[in-house]
Scaffold this active site. Structure first.
Site, PDB file in Angstrom:
ATOM      1  N   GLU A  96      18.495 -50.669 -90.747  1.00 51.70           N
ATOM      2  CA  GLU A  96      17.926 -49.735 -91.740  1.00 51.70           C
ATOM      3  C   GLU A  96      18.601 -48.365 -91.641  1.00 51.70           C
ATOM      4  O   GLU A  96      18.488 -47.549 -92.553  1.00 51.70           O
ATOM      5  CB  GLU A  96      16.413 -49.603 -91.537  1.00 51.70           C
TER       6      GLU A  96
ATOM      7  N   TYR B 252      11.429 -44.377 -91.284  1.00 53.28           N
ATOM      8  CA  TYR B 252      11.781 -45.296 -90.181  1.00 53.28           C
ATOM      9  C   TYR B 252      13.278 -45.220 -89.910  1.00 53.28           C
ATOM     10  O   TYR B 252      13.704 -45.077 -88.754  1.00 53.28           O
ATOM     11  CB  TYR B 252      11.367 -46.726 -90.568  1.00 53.28           C
TER      12      TYR B 252
ATOM     13  N   SER C  43      18.540 -50.099 -85.587  1.00 55.69           N
ATOM     14  CA  SER C  43      18.255 -50.984 -86.727  1.00 55.69           C
ATOM     15  C   SER C  43      19.275 -50.834 -87.851  1.00 55.69           C
ATOM     16  O   SER C  43      19.792 -49.744 -88.110  1.00 55.69           O
ATOM     17  CB  SER C  43      16.862 -50.620 -87.261  1.00 55.69           C
TER      18      SER C  43
HETATM   19  P1  NAP Z   1       7.020 -55.046 -83.692  1.00 62.33           P
HETATM   20  O1  NAP Z   1       6.632 -56.491 -83.669  1.00 62.33           O
HETATM   21  O2  NAP Z   1       6.501 -54.197 -84.796  1.00 62.33           O
HETATM   22  O3  NAP Z   1       6.599 -54.400 -82.293  1.00 62.33           O
HETATM   23  C1  NAP Z   1       6.575 -53.011 -82.116  1.00 62.33           C
HETATM   24  C2  NAP Z   1       6.011 -52.729 -80.750  1.00 62.33           C
HETATM   25  O4  NAP Z   1       5.976 -51.318 -80.543  1.00 62.33           O
HETATM   26  C3  NAP Z   1       4.583 -53.216 -80.536  1.00 62.33           C
HETATM   27  O5  NAP Z   1       4.513 -53.861 -79.293  1.00 62.33           O
HETATM   28  C4  NAP Z   1       3.779 -51.947 -80.510  1.00 62.33           C
HETATM   29  O6  NAP Z   1       2.633 -51.999 -79.718  1.00 62.33           O
HETATM   30  C5  NAP Z   1       4.771 -51.000 -79.877  1.00 62.33           C
HETATM   31  N1  NAP Z   1       4.419 -49.589 -80.033  1.00 62.33           N
HETATM   32  C6  NAP Z   1       4.040 -48.964 -81.175  1.00 62.33           C
HETATM   33  N2  NAP Z   1       3.739 -47.673 -80.906  1.00 62.33           N
HETATM   34  C7  NAP Z   1       3.939 -47.483 -79.571  1.00 62.33           C
HETATM   35  C8  NAP Z   1       3.762 -46.387 -78.703  1.00 62.33           C
HETATM   36  N3  NAP Z   1       3.321 -45.198 -79.139  1.00 62.33           N
HETATM   37  N4  NAP Z   1       4.059 -46.538 -77.396  1.00 62.33           N
HETATM   38  C9  NAP Z   1       4.485 -47.736 -76.929  1.00 62.33           C
HETATM   39  N5  NAP Z   1       4.641 -48.834 -77.699  1.00 62.33           N
HETATM   40  C10 NAP Z   1       4.369 -48.706 -79.017  1.00 62.33           C
HETATM   41  O7  NAP Z   1       8.606 -54.908 -83.699  1.00 62.33           O
HETATM   42  P2  NAP Z   1       9.729 -56.014 -83.370  1.00 62.33           P
HETATM   43  O8  NAP Z   1      10.047 -56.762 -84.598  1.00 62.33           O
HETATM   44  O9  NAP Z   1       9.369 -56.724 -82.141  1.00 62.33           O
HETATM   45  O10 NAP Z   1      10.986 -55.068 -83.114  1.00 62.33           O
HETATM   46  C11 NAP Z   1      11.255 -54.538 -81.815  1.00 62.33           C
HETATM   47  C12 NAP Z   1      12.091 -53.283 -81.955  1.00 62.33           C
HETATM   48  O11 NAP Z   1      13.304 -53.600 -82.637  1.00 62.33           O
HETATM   49  C13 NAP Z   1      11.439 -52.184 -82.769  1.00 62.33           C
HETATM   50  O12 NAP Z   1      11.828 -50.950 -82.228  1.00 62.33           O
HETATM   51  C14 NAP Z   1      12.044 -52.343 -84.149  1.00 62.33           C
HETATM   52  O13 NAP Z   1      12.035 -51.129 -84.865  1.00 62.33           O
HETATM   53  C15 NAP Z   1      13.436 -52.788 -83.793  1.00 62.33           C
HETATM   54  N6  NAP Z   1      14.114 -53.600 -84.787  1.00 62.33           N
HETATM   55  C16 NAP Z   1      13.500 -54.721 -85.260  1.00 62.33           C
HETATM   56  C17 NAP Z   1      14.149 -55.499 -86.190  1.00 62.33           C
HETATM   57  C18 NAP Z   1      13.509 -56.759 -86.735  1.00 62.33           C
HETATM   58  O14 NAP Z   1      14.002 -57.285 -87.745  1.00 62.33           O
HETATM   59  N7  NAP Z   1      12.489 -57.286 -86.094  1.00 62.33           N
HETATM   60  C19 NAP Z   1      15.441 -55.139 -86.636  1.00 62.33           C
HETATM   61  C20 NAP Z   1      16.038 -54.012 -86.085  1.00 62.33           C
HETATM   62  C21 NAP Z   1      15.381 -53.253 -85.157  1.00 62.33           C
HETATM   63  P3  NAP Z   1       1.123 -52.181 -80.309  1.00 62.33           P
HETATM   64  O15 NAP Z   1       0.830 -53.627 -80.139  1.00 62.33           O
HETATM   65  O16 NAP Z   1       0.296 -51.329 -79.421  1.00 62.33           O
HETATM   66  O17 NAP Z   1       1.128 -51.736 -81.722  1.00 62.33           O
END
Ligand code: NAP
Length: 327
Positions: free
Chosen positions: A128, A150, A126
């Site tokens: 971040e 984070y 990320s």
């Molecule tokens: P998100 O919507 O918050 O989804 C996070 C996912 O992680 C959810 O499916 C959640 O499942 C799962 N999770 C949480 N704890 C877990 C565990 N203990 N074991 C297995 N799965 C678990 O995030 P996103 O926006 O799709 O982002 C996807 C990834 O990209 C993340 O790693 C995020 O940090 C990274 N990222 C995102 C952005 C952005 O702008 N969106 C930018 C940079 C990086 P539950 O449904 O069970 O909670």
């Protein structure tokens, strides 16, 4: 048929990535945690081609069992505690899932994979990690200076990915993605909180939006565009790390203004109230990425502009809230 395993399938990116891989004729497995995860039912309904499998990034043996069952060619590690504000309140949990979870999954890949069964790995890193930025715009060589639990957990995950690539000759990539949004963004995130509140204000269901700092600037893209870069990273001859960004930056207040405009409301500032409760202990003021390497090596481009993105999110929330009134 290539096979992919996605952790974080219930999240925003997991859904877009699953859809994209399905169009590329992949067999897609999605890892879900919990005994009866309510979001898993939604995925099963909306993405019926995804085969769900139980596993948790906090539990190494479940990761090994998941890999043994799926025998994936590619693993996309999108699972994380990804909400920065929550990471300040649950720092240890964030370090465990967002940070150590990467190590556990790489260990599982090392044990289940190997020379006869190579598994390609994508880590969702990320912007971040850049935090208090050392240079502008940020690229793959910009030093990290995370400003939240984070961010520090993601730095650990990033370095662990690079270390496993170099130590064990794993095909492991880290995608340093800048903020990406969509109508599927979780309601806890500021962009979706704004577009949902704007829709509700437009429909007379809410009178104000309560926000923290409006000055931070972010490089916001469309999630559907960004998952294509994840896939492209795993199709190269050699594993590498890439910044994925639009190269544009906008403030939270600009996002608000555009969202209200999209709903046909001009005097938007009168609907905003700021509250200390939504301020972070340490903020990231400015993020803007340099995606040149991804453009040159992956041939990656964005199809959705910022204004179009905000508009689509507001329209989606207006449709949802309007349907809710009718119920
Ligand atoms: P998100 O919507 O918050 O989804 C996070 C996912 O992680 C959810 O499916 C959640 O499942 C799962 N999770 C949480 N704890 C877990 C565990 N203990 N074991 C297995 N799965 C678990 O995030 P996103 O926006 O799709 O982002 C996807 C990834 O990209 C993340 O790693 C995020 O940090 C990274 N990222 C995102 C952005 C952005 O702008 N969106 C930018 C940079 C990086 P539950 O449904 O069970 O909670």
């Amino acid at each position: 048929m290539p096979t992919a395993l996605i952790t974080g399938i219930t999240g925003q990116d997991g859904q877009y990535l699953a859809e994209f891989l399905h169009t590329m004729d992949y067999k897609v497995y999605g890892m879900v945690r919990g005994q009866r995860n309510p979001k898993a039912e939604i995925i099963q309904r909306e993405l019926p081609f995804v085969e769900m499998i139980n596993g948790d990034l906090q539990d190494l043996s479940s990761l090994i069992a998941t890999l043994e069952y799926c025998q994936p060619d590619e693993v996309y590690n999108l699972g994380a505690i990804s909400f920065v504000a929550l990471s300040f309140k649950q720092a240890e949990l964030t370090a465990d899932i967002t940070g150590l979870g990467v190590l556990r999954l790489l260990e599982a890949i090392r044990l289940v994979g190997g020379p006869n069964n190579p598994i390609r790995f994508y880590q969702a890193s990320s912007s971040e990690m850049f935090g208090k930025v050392r240079e502008t715009p940020q690229n793959e060589l910009t030093p990290f200076y995370p400003r939240s639990p984070y961010g520090t957990a993601k730095v650990f995950g990033h370095h662990t990915t690079v270390n496993y690539r170099e130590s064990y000759d794993l095909y492991a990539c880290s995608g340093i993605l800048f903020n990406h949004e969509s109508p599927r963004r979780g309601i806890e995130f500021v962009t979706r909180k704004i577009t949902n509140a704007v829709a509700r204000i437009k429909l007379g269901l809410q009178t104000e939006i309560v926000l923290g700092d409006l000055t931070p600037r972010r490089d916001w893209g469309f999630a559907g565009d960004y998952v294509k870069a994840m896939w492209a990273m795993l199709q190269q001859d050699e594993a590498d790390d890439f910044v994925v960004a639009t190269g544009e930056t906008h403030s939270v207040s600009e996002f608000c203004q555009l969202a209200f405009e999209a709903a046909g409301i001009e005097d938007w500032e009168r609907y905003i109230r700021q509250d200390e409760r939504f301020m972070r202990p340490s903020e990231v003021d400015l993020l803007i990425g340099d995606p040149q390497k991804a453009k040159d090596k992956l041939g990656w481009t964005t199809e959705y502009g910022f204004r179009q993105l905000v508009q689509a999110m507001v329209e989606n929330d207006l449709a949802i809230e309007t349907a809710n009134i009718g119920r």
